[in-house]
Enzyme design. Structure first.
Site, PDB file in Angstrom:
ATOM      1  N   LYS A  90      -5.952  11.271 -13.030  1.00  0.00           N
ATOM      2  CA  LYS A  90      -6.876  10.189 -12.684  1.00  0.00           C
ATOM      3  C   LYS A  90      -7.482   9.561 -13.931  1.00  0.00           C
ATOM      4  O   LYS A  90      -7.724   8.349 -13.977  1.00  0.00           O
ATOM      5  CB  LYS A  90      -7.971  10.711 -11.748  1.00  0.00           C
ATOM      6  CG  LYS A  90      -7.446  11.112 -10.379  1.00  0.00           C
ATOM      7  CD  LYS A  90      -6.687   9.970  -9.699  1.00  0.00           C
ATOM      8  CE  LYS A  90      -6.230  10.328  -8.294  1.00  0.00           C
ATOM      9  NZ  LYS A  90      -5.514   9.218  -7.633  1.00  0.00           N
ATOM     10  N   ASN A 139      -2.442   3.957  -3.711  1.00  0.00           N
ATOM     11  CA  ASN A 139      -3.287   4.953  -3.058  1.00  0.00           C
ATOM     12  C   ASN A 139      -2.667   6.342  -3.026  1.00  0.00           C
ATOM     13  O   ASN A 139      -3.382   7.347  -3.035  1.00  0.00           O
ATOM     14  CB  ASN A 139      -3.580   4.488  -1.628  1.00  0.00           C
ATOM     15  CG  ASN A 139      -4.120   5.594  -0.757  1.00  0.00           C
ATOM     16  OD1 ASN A 139      -5.275   5.995  -0.865  1.00  0.00           O
ATOM     17  ND2 ASN A 139      -3.263   6.130   0.118  1.00  0.00           N
ATOM     18  N   TYR A 150      -5.115  17.269 -11.765  1.00  0.00           N
ATOM     19  CA  TYR A 150      -5.632  16.149 -10.976  1.00  0.00           C
ATOM     20  C   TYR A 150      -6.550  15.266 -11.826  1.00  0.00           C
ATOM     21  O   TYR A 150      -6.404  14.040 -11.854  1.00  0.00           O
ATOM     22  CB  TYR A 150      -6.381  16.685  -9.762  1.00  0.00           C
ATOM     23  CG  TYR A 150      -6.932  15.618  -8.847  1.00  0.00           C
ATOM     24  CD1 TYR A 150      -6.092  14.720  -8.208  1.00  0.00           C
ATOM     25  CD2 TYR A 150      -8.308  15.526  -8.606  1.00  0.00           C
ATOM     26  CE1 TYR A 150      -6.595  13.738  -7.355  1.00  0.00           C
ATOM     27  CE2 TYR A 150      -8.822  14.558  -7.747  1.00  0.00           C
ATOM     28  CZ  TYR A 150      -7.963  13.673  -7.122  1.00  0.00           C
ATOM     29  OH  TYR A 150      -8.471  12.717  -6.277  1.00  0.00           O
ATOM     30  N   ILE A 192       0.856  -1.193   0.000  1.00  0.00           N
ATOM     31  CA  ILE A 192       0.000   0.000   0.000  1.00  0.00           C
ATOM     32  C   ILE A 192       0.884   1.233   0.000  1.00  0.00           C
ATOM     33  O   ILE A 192       1.832   1.332   0.779  1.00  0.00           O
ATOM     34  CB  ILE A 192      -0.936   0.048   1.224  1.00  0.00           C
ATOM     35  CG1 ILE A 192      -1.752  -1.237   1.352  1.00  0.00           C
ATOM     36  CG2 ILE A 192      -1.874   1.250   1.122  1.00  0.00           C
ATOM     37  CD1 ILE A 192      -2.652  -1.276   2.584  1.00  0.00           C
TER      38      ILE A 192
END
Length: 251
Positions: A161, A89, A157, A9
């Protein structure tokens, strides 16, 4: 003793990443936690849960930090686990600005590297390390609705994504045996990223008032609650059946 599950992670020092790292710990898990800052409480919890924790402080927004992380994982990853999970993440919402003000080349480069480049590189590292095994692999890329619906001020951003979504679709269409993957929007979480958003100027981020209202009206999900939903979904039989997913579909 052999490891049953290996979990990697990123962004585990705070927010959603820290919550997922805490909740994934158990006696059958070896956790590789990667973040720019240390998380001492995670080590204490790993001891309490009987889990094995390997923590690395690294800046995934830099090429040097990414290379260090890849080399660390290549040497440290157990090769005999039955299950391997990678949760990409770590991310940043900055720089936030209208298109004519997006002139900080370094901030743009770091966002691209952190939000997209690090995920691509870590996927490659995991796949290469486990291709010869019979283990099941699961890769979760934490995306955002901003990558699927344009938001003024989030040009960088949203673009990162959207790129992460596209990469996940490409990953799924390639021939990687025993691999399930998804790009998942986690909803609006009461996280440090939200604090950054609320500090912006309306001239840079016209949707500011909506996020101020969400916070004031306590409409933000907690990191702990969201982490629980995400981990439950990632371990389910339906994980990966929808590539561009949203955790709110499963609440």
């Amino acid at each position: 003793m052999s490891t049953q599950r290996v979990v990697i992670i990123t962004g585990t020092s705070k927010g959603l990443g820290a919550a997922m790292a805490q909740q994934v710990l158990d006696a059958n898990t070896t956790l590789f936690a990667i973040a720019r800052r240390d998380n001492p409480s995670l080590a204490a919890l790993a001891d309490q849960q009987g889990a094995t924790l390997h923590a690395l402080q690294a800046d995934l927004s830099s090429a040097a930090g990414m290379q260090t992380t890849q080399e660390w994982l290549q040497h440290a990853l157990p090769r005999t686990a039955q299950h391997y999970w990678l949760i990409n993440n770590a991310g940043t919402v900055e720089p936030i600005a209208q298109a004519n003000q997006l002139n900080d080349a370094m901030a743009i480069q770091q966002a691209l590297q952190l939000n997209v480049g690090s995920a691509i590189a870590l996927c490659a590292t995991l796949l290469a390390a486990t291709d010869a095994s019979a283990a099941e692999r699961r890769i979760l890329n934490i995306s955002s609705g901003a990558g699927r619906r344009s938001v003024a001020g989030w040009g960088v951003y949203g673009a990162t994504k959207a790129a992460l979504d596209f990469y996940t679709q490409t990953l799924a269409m390639e021939n990687h045996p025993r691999l399930r993957c998804a790009s998942l929007a986690p909803g609006v979480i009461d996280s440090p990223m939200q604090s950054v958003i609320r500090q912006q100027k309306v001239s840079d981020f016209p949707d500011l008032q909506r996020f101020l209202n969400l916070h004031a009206e306590q409409q933000l999900s907690s990191p702990e609650e969201t982490a629980a939903h995400i981990l439950r979904h990632m371990g389910s039989d339906v994980f990966g059946s929808t590539l561009l997913d949203d955790i709110r579909r499963y609440l």
